[in-house]
Design a protein around this motif. Structure first.
Motif, PDB file in Angstrom:
ATOM      1  N   SER A   1       1.456  -8.551   8.887  1.00 54.34           N
ATOM      2  CA  SER A   1       0.538  -8.261   7.782  1.00 54.34           C
ATOM      3  C   SER A   1       0.782  -9.170   6.586  1.00 54.34           C
ATOM      4  O   SER A   1      -0.105  -9.366   5.767  1.00 54.34           O
ATOM      5  CB  SER A   1       0.656  -6.797   7.352  1.00 54.34           C
ATOM      6  OG  SER A   1       1.857  -6.572   6.654  1.00 54.34           O
ATOM      7  N   TYR A   2       1.983  -9.724   6.483  1.00 50.05           N
ATOM      8  CA  TYR A   2       2.306 -10.651   5.394  1.00 50.05           C
ATOM      9  C   TYR A   2       1.981 -12.094   5.753  1.00 50.05           C
ATOM     10  O   TYR A   2       2.133 -12.984   4.930  1.00 50.05           O
ATOM     11  CB  TYR A   2       3.787 -10.553   5.016  1.00 50.05           C
ATOM     12  CG  TYR A   2       4.091  -9.441   4.038  1.00 50.05           C
ATOM     13  CD1 TYR A   2       3.656  -9.514   2.724  1.00 50.05           C
ATOM     14  CD2 TYR A   2       4.813  -8.327   4.426  1.00 50.05           C
ATOM     15  CE1 TYR A   2       3.934  -8.505   1.826  1.00 50.05           C
ATOM     16  CE2 TYR A   2       5.098  -7.306   3.533  1.00 50.05           C
ATOM     17  CZ  TYR A   2       4.652  -7.409   2.240  1.00 50.05           C
ATOM     18  OH  TYR A   2       4.922  -6.402   1.349  1.00 50.05           O
TER      19      TYR A   2
ATOM     20  N   SER B   1      -6.390  -9.785   7.101  1.00 52.32           N
ATOM     21  CA  SER B   1      -6.181  -8.768   6.076  1.00 52.32           C
ATOM     22  C   SER B   1      -5.267  -7.677   6.628  1.00 52.32           C
ATOM     23  O   SER B   1      -5.128  -7.530   7.845  1.00 52.32           O
ATOM     24  CB  SER B   1      -7.522  -8.151   5.640  1.00 52.32           C
ATOM     25  OG  SER B   1      -8.062  -7.372   6.687  1.00 52.32           O
ATOM     26  N   VAL B   2      -4.660  -6.934   5.736  1.00 52.51           N
ATOM     27  CA  VAL B   2      -3.776  -5.843   6.152  1.00 52.51           C
ATOM     28  C   VAL B   2      -4.562  -4.822   6.963  1.00 52.51           C
ATOM     29  O   VAL B   2      -4.073  -4.319   7.987  1.00 52.51           O
ATOM     30  CB  VAL B   2      -3.119  -5.184   4.913  1.00 52.51           C
ATOM     31  CG1 VAL B   2      -2.258  -4.004   5.317  1.00 52.51           C
ATOM     32  CG2 VAL B   2      -2.299  -6.200   4.143  1.00 52.51           C
ATOM     33  N   SER B   3      -5.770  -4.548   6.569  1.00 55.46           N
ATOM     34  CA  SER B   3      -6.593  -3.580   7.296  1.00 55.46           C
ATOM     35  C   SER B   3      -6.897  -4.058   8.712  1.00 55.46           C
ATOM     36  O   SER B   3      -6.897  -3.263   9.653  1.00 55.46           O
ATOM     37  CB  SER B   3      -7.901  -3.323   6.544  1.00 55.46           C
ATOM     38  OG  SER B   3      -7.625  -2.732   5.299  1.00 55.46           O
TER      39      SER B   3
ATOM     40  N   VAL C   1       4.657  -5.309  10.115  1.00 54.87           N
ATOM     41  CA  VAL C   1       4.694  -5.592   8.675  1.00 54.87           C
ATOM     42  C   VAL C   1       4.747  -7.099   8.444  1.00 54.87           C
ATOM     43  O   VAL C   1       4.032  -7.630   7.576  1.00 54.87           O
ATOM     44  CB  VAL C   1       5.887  -4.878   8.004  1.00 54.87           C
ATOM     45  CG1 VAL C   1       6.080  -5.373   6.585  1.00 54.87           C
ATOM     46  CG2 VAL C   1       5.666  -3.379   8.013  1.00 54.87           C
TER      47      VAL C   1
ATOM     48  N   PHE D   1       0.172   0.023   4.725  1.00 56.93           N
ATOM     49  CA  PHE D   1       0.493  -0.209   3.311  1.00 56.93           C
ATOM     50  C   PHE D   1       1.752   0.576   2.914  1.00 56.93           C
ATOM     51  O   PHE D   1       2.570   0.084   2.131  1.00 56.93           O
ATOM     52  CB  PHE D   1      -0.685   0.174   2.411  1.00 56.93           C
ATOM     53  CG  PHE D   1      -1.757  -0.880   2.333  1.00 56.93           C
ATOM     54  CD1 PHE D   1      -1.527  -2.080   1.681  1.00 56.93           C
ATOM     55  CD2 PHE D   1      -2.992  -0.670   2.908  1.00 56.93           C
ATOM     56  CE1 PHE D   1      -2.501  -3.049   1.598  1.00 56.93           C
ATOM     57  CE2 PHE D   1      -3.983  -1.636   2.834  1.00 56.93           C
ATOM     58  CZ  PHE D   1      -3.735  -2.834   2.184  1.00 56.93           C
ATOM     59  N   THR D   2       1.917   1.777   3.454  1.00 54.38           N
ATOM     60  CA  THR D   2       3.121   2.566   3.173  1.00 54.38           C
ATOM     61  C   THR D   2       4.353   1.869   3.728  1.00 54.38           C
ATOM     62  O   THR D   2       5.381   1.796   3.056  1.00 54.38           O
ATOM     63  CB  THR D   2       2.987   3.977   3.771  1.00 54.38           C
ATOM     64  OG1 THR D   2       1.850   4.611   3.193  1.00 54.38           O
ATOM     65  CG2 THR D   2       4.225   4.815   3.499  1.00 54.38           C
TER      66      THR D   2
ATOM     67  N   PRO E   1      -5.024   1.822   7.893  1.00 54.83           N
ATOM     68  CA  PRO E   1      -4.465   0.870   6.934  1.00 54.83           C
ATOM     69  C   PRO E   1      -3.484   1.485   5.951  1.00 54.83           C
ATOM     70  O   PRO E   1      -2.494   0.850   5.577  1.00 54.83           O
ATOM     71  CB  PRO E   1      -5.697   0.320   6.208  1.00 54.83           C
ATOM     72  CG  PRO E   1      -6.813   0.505   7.171  1.00 54.83           C
ATOM     73  CD  PRO E   1      -6.481   1.749   7.933  1.00 54.83           C
ATOM     74  N   SER E   2      -3.703   2.737   5.541  1.00 53.69           N
ATOM     75  CA  SER E   2      -2.797   3.333   4.554  1.00 53.69           C
ATOM     76  C   SER E   2      -1.380   3.470   5.114  1.00 53.69           C
ATOM     77  O   SER E   2      -0.403   3.384   4.368  1.00 53.69           O
ATOM     78  CB  SER E   2      -3.324   4.687   4.091  1.00 53.69           C
ATOM     79  OG  SER E   2      -3.363   5.603   5.166  1.00 53.69           O
TER      80      SER E   2
ATOM     81  N   ARG F   1       4.756  -1.301   4.223  1.00 57.24           N
ATOM     82  CA  ARG F   1       5.007  -2.487   3.388  1.00 57.24           C
ATOM     83  C   ARG F   1       5.705  -2.086   2.094  1.00 57.24           C
ATOM     84  O   ARG F   1       6.652  -2.737   1.650  1.00 57.24           O
ATOM     85  CB  ARG F   1       3.680  -3.191   3.075  1.00 57.24           C
ATOM     86  CG  ARG F   1       3.093  -3.917   4.265  1.00 57.24           C
ATOM     87  CD  ARG F   1       1.658  -4.339   4.020  1.00 57.24           C
ATOM     88  NE  ARG F   1       1.443  -5.078   2.788  1.00 57.24           N
ATOM     89  CZ  ARG F   1       1.088  -6.352   2.725  1.00 57.24           C
ATOM     90  NH1 ARG F   1       0.907  -7.039   3.825  1.00 57.24           N
ATOM     91  NH2 ARG F   1       0.891  -6.933   1.572  1.00 57.24           N
ATOM     92  N   ARG F   2       5.223  -1.002   1.475  1.00 58.16           N
ATOM     93  CA  ARG F   2       5.828  -0.540   0.226  1.00 58.16           C
ATOM     94  C   ARG F   2       7.275  -0.126   0.448  1.00 58.16           C
ATOM     95  O   ARG F   2       8.164  -0.446  -0.343  1.00 58.16           O
ATOM     96  CB  ARG F   2       4.993   0.609  -0.355  1.00 58.16           C
ATOM     97  CG  ARG F   2       5.473   1.090  -1.711  1.00 58.16           C
ATOM     98  CD  ARG F   2       4.556   2.142  -2.320  1.00 58.16           C
ATOM     99  NE  ARG F   2       4.319   3.273  -1.437  1.00 58.16           N
ATOM    100  CZ  ARG F   2       3.161   3.545  -0.841  1.00 58.16           C
ATOM    101  NH1 ARG F   2       2.115   2.767  -1.045  1.00 58.16           N
ATOM    102  NH2 ARG F   2       3.027   4.585  -0.049  1.00 58.16           N
TER     103      ARG F   2
END
Length: 151
Positions: free
Chosen positions: A40-41, A46-48, A37, A62-63, A58-59, A65-66
């Motif tokens: 990715s920041y 890119s996050v992907s 994570v 993203f989860t 990637p999803s 990170r959220r």
């Protein structure tokens, strides 16, 4: 005649397998999750791209990170948001075209196409049907019947 499938219920089971999913599920240790994570920041990729490099979709990243963002907000912290870069424009250069000795040809006026005149115009419940000359009777009947059937 005896077929090999006739004794399907009479022979003993030799091997029994249970499939519990797609087989791609992994258990990530918390320190590895945080490392991915954080990466990715970083803003370098890119996050992907980070997700693909670690063999995940990637999803899922993203989860994570959220979830981290929600945990930090619950504790009163906020993640720093990188300012969006200013948009960059390519300068436009307009060069005058050299004078040419070629005289453009006069354009012919375009002729407007005329649609073939309809022999009959029929309107049924707001649907207009234009029937040209020489149209088959069977086709006309079929169209009218179809329009009546949709009412």
């Amino acid at each position: 005649m005896t077929m090999s499938c006739d004794d399907a219920g009479t022979s003993g089971v030799q091997r029994f397998e249970v499939f519990t999913g797609a087989g791609k599920r992994r258990d990530w240790p918390p320190e590895v999750k945080l490392s991915i994570v954080a990466e990715s920041y970083s803003g370098q990729e890119s996050v992907s791209a980070v997700a693909r490099r670690h063999g995940m979709i990637p999803s899922q990243l993203f989860t994570w990170r959220r979830e981290l963002r929600k945990q930090m907000e619950a504790q009163g912290f906020t993640l720093p948001v990188a300012p969006a870069p200013a948009p960059l424009f390519v300068p436009a250069v307009i060069e005058p075209s050299p004078p040419s000795d070629v005289v453009p040809m006069a354009k012919r006026p375009r002729r407007r196409r005329r649609s073939s005149p309809s022999a009959v115009e029929l309107e049924i419940d707001g649907v207009a049907v234009r029937i040209a000359r020489g149209t088959d009777k069977g086709l006309i009947t079929a169209v009218i019947e179809a329009l009546k059937a949709t009412r």
